[in-house]
Design a protein around this motif. Structure first.
Motif, PDB file in Angstrom:
ATOM      1  N   TYR A 465       0.860  -1.186   0.000  1.00  0.00           N
ATOM      2  CA  TYR A 465       0.000   0.000   0.000  1.00  0.00           C
ATOM      3  C   TYR A 465       0.895   1.235   0.000  1.00  0.00           C
ATOM      4  O   TYR A 465       1.749   1.390   0.879  1.00  0.00           O
ATOM      5  N   ARG A 517      -1.061  -1.155  -4.318  1.00  0.00           N
ATOM      6  CA  ARG A 517      -2.362  -0.500  -4.204  1.00  0.00           C
ATOM      7  C   ARG A 517      -2.127   0.932  -3.745  1.00  0.00           C
ATOM      8  O   ARG A 517      -1.587   1.157  -2.663  1.00  0.00           O
ATOM      9  N   VAL A 560      -8.406   2.515  -1.148  1.00  0.00           N
ATOM     10  CA  VAL A 560      -7.640   2.175  -2.354  1.00  0.00           C
ATOM     11  C   VAL A 560      -8.192   2.910  -3.574  1.00  0.00           C
ATOM     12  O   VAL A 560      -9.387   2.882  -3.853  1.00  0.00           O
ATOM     13  N   ARG A 563      -4.942  -0.169  -8.494  1.00  0.00           N
ATOM     14  CA  ARG A 563      -4.122  -1.361  -8.259  1.00  0.00           C
ATOM     15  C   ARG A 563      -3.233  -1.612  -9.475  1.00  0.00           C
ATOM     16  O   ARG A 563      -3.676  -1.462 -10.613  1.00  0.00           O
TER      17      ARG A 563
END
Length: 572
Positions: A465, A517, A560, A563
């Motif tokens: 992340y 992400r 998010v 991706r």
């Protein structure tokens, strides 16, 4: 121990490390030999050789039952000949579990001594440091009480609320009352306000860890209009309801100051970028004081961006167990930071660690470690820890007089694995450093990062992340995410991981393509708020390098934006 110190003490300590360590162990054993814990192994003896032969190397989990008994009301002499006066609660962000460590006045005297000595070294190396003020953001948590009636809190909270703290705070821009405020939002706001009013006196800006300092810069981005409005009017915002905060900040705020308000407004709104915002708002700042070793190194590019590459000073290596050492070269580059152990803090021993995490089992004293080798330190102190593993891996980099210096490498555990591959903090940070170059080509900076191993699908894969920020303000908060750049980022990450990972990442192999992400700006603020709400200290907060909590993962997943996956197997 005298709490006053000068640099001649550093010379004395480091020149006589062996004798000081031997004498200290002798004192600890005489004070603790008849505790229930040590009596099992020493039968009342304080003989040092018997200690090394009979007392086992232990982890926190091995001594936890004894600590819990004292916390639940049994006498301190179960583990310590010196009365336990408080319990230090670890942040829990490194291991995922909060731990409590017994402490007494000796622990706090040691901490104060280490901080005082390190500040003298900064004064020696940074011109004008002594003459100015430091804007170091410090916070306190509410103190809990154990069943035995003793306080339990993060170590820095206990130190700040102790009788020892006043000498640490005497050159701070923030009054003591603001540091004591239990409401983090009010405390950040008031500390920023005090710092802005005294901007021409500030010579150093910092926080214990850079993740906190970056959150404070994000806070400034959101609240600068209100801050300069307070300065323009000479009135504090109504939502600052903590009376001590309000009274103390009002005294510093003083009369309306339109000139300063205009300057802040111009710097925060009149520029396309927040690059160098620290030096623009606090022009006499000479350095940033924060720990940037280990996992904290991920924040170096962001700190360089906001500070125009001011020196990053890592002063002290300390934990809930002990104060270990100080950086005698405070202006050294982040990658070259080493800590000189102070032999009067605790009795230190070291287990050699191999590259694969295994150990020889052999134990070396402080003065007998070997240059270039990797070790995990063991702590024996006056608070009831005896040969207790700390969980850090250090490398011997040199010596200062007769005392070794250590570079912090990583925590001694595998943090990420989806098959058989052991991926350590060090592996991840090296990969992150290489991949950051890809981001810079698109004028993006990394402001937050964590990861986890997703085994909910087969094959399992690594998920990173990232919270990103554009270097140049495009007039909106929207990030322009280039698919080619982010896919390349994933590929560079994989190329930089261990050879075993790369072997297992072959096509149709047991590890799937690495995934990135991208999360909304402010996501890592929310993550910090989550951990603080669960009892972590904001002062000691470190963004976890790997997330294990399902609730924390949900916070990330809800934010998010996009991706991306690596599109090829990494070269072997």
């Amino acid at each position: 121990m005298s709490l006053s110190c000068d640099l001649s003490i550093l010379e004395e300590l480091t020149s006589n490390a062996k004798q000081i360590q031997d004498d200290l162990l002798d004192k600890i054993l005489k004070a603790n030999a008849n505790t229930e814990y040590l009596h099992r192994f020493l039968e009342g003896s304080s003989d040092k050789e018997l200690f090394k032969k009979n007392v086992p190397v232990v982890s926190y989990e091995d001594v936890k039952p004894y600590i819990d008994r004292v916390a639940n009301g049994e006498p301190s002499d179960i583990i310590s000949g010196e009365p336990i006066t408080t319990f230090n609660r670890s942040s829990g962000t490194s291991s995922g579990n909060q731990k409590i460590y017994p402490a007494n006045n000796i622990y706090f005297e040691n901490m104060l001594f280490g901080y005082a000595l390190s500040s003298l070294l900064v004064s020696k190396h940074v011109d004008g440091y002594k003459q100015g003020k430091v804007m170091i953001f410090r916070f306190t948590n509410r103190i809990s009480i154990t069943p035995c009636g003793l306080p339990i809190a993060p170590a820095l909270t206990s130190l700040i609320k102790s009788k020892y703290y006043s000498s640490m705070a005497n050159n701070s821009t923030s009054p003591y009352e603001i540091t004591l405020c239990p409401d983090a939002k009010q405390s950040i706001y008031c500390q920023l306000l005090c710092g802005l009013v005294q901007r021409d006196e500030v010579v150093s800006v910092g926080a214990t860890f850079p993740s906190v300092l970056l959150q404070i810069i994000h806070f400034l981005e959101n609240y600068w209009k209100e801050l300069y409005s307070n300065i323009r009017s000479g009135q504090v915002s109504d939502w600052i309801t903590d009376h001590s905060c309000r009274d103390s900040v009002s005294t510093i705020l003083g009369e309306p100051n339109a000139e300063l308000a205009d300057l802040i407004e111009n710097e925060c709104s009149g520029q396309k970028s927040w690059q160098g915002i620290i030096t623009r708002l606090w022009p006499k700042t000479k350095c940033i004081e924060t720990i940037i070793t280990g996992t904290m190194s991920q924040h170096i590019p962001a700190l360089d961006y906001y500070s125009n590459k001011l020196p990053l000073v890592s002063k002290v290596y300390a934990s809930s167990e002990a104060c270990f050492g100080i950086n005698v070269n405070p202006l050294s580059k982040p990658q070259q930071v080493s800590y000189t152990f102070l032999p009067n803090m605790s009795y230190f021993e070291f287990i050699e660690v191999y590259d694969d995490g295994g150990t020889t089992g052999e134990i070396a004293d402080l003065v007998n470690v070997k240059l270039g080798c990797y070790y995990e330190p063991l702590v024996t102190n006056f608070s009831g820890l005896h040969r207790c593993r700390v969980g850090d891996v250090l490398q011997v980099t040199g010596s200062y007089n007769n005392t070794p210096q250590f570079r912090f490498v990583r925590r001694n555990n595998t943090v990420l694995s989806v098959y058989l591959e052991p991926t350590t903090e060090d592996d991840i940070l090296k990969a992150l450093a290489r991949a950051t170059v890809v981001l810079e080509s698109s004028d993006l900076i990394l402001t937050g990062f964590t990861c986890y191993g997703d085994i909910s699908i087969v094959p399992g894969h690594y998920v990173f992340y990232l919270e990103l920020k554009a270097k140049v303000n495009n007039g909106t908060n929207d990030l322009r995410l280039d698919n080619k750049v982010l896919v390349e980022y994933c590929c560079v990450m994989e190329e930089s991981l261990s050879s075993l990972y790369r072997k297992l990442r072959i096509k149709n192999g047991p590890i799937g393509p690495l995934e990135v992400r991208i999360v909304q700006q402010g996501t890592f603020d929310s993550l910090m708020e989550f951990f603080v709400s669960r009892g972590s200290s904001i002062t000691q907060y470190k963004t976890p390098i790997c997330i294990n909590s399902a609730e924390a993962l949900k916070i990330l997943e809800d934010k998010v934006l996009a991706r991306f996956f690596s599109d090829k197997s990494p070269p072997l």
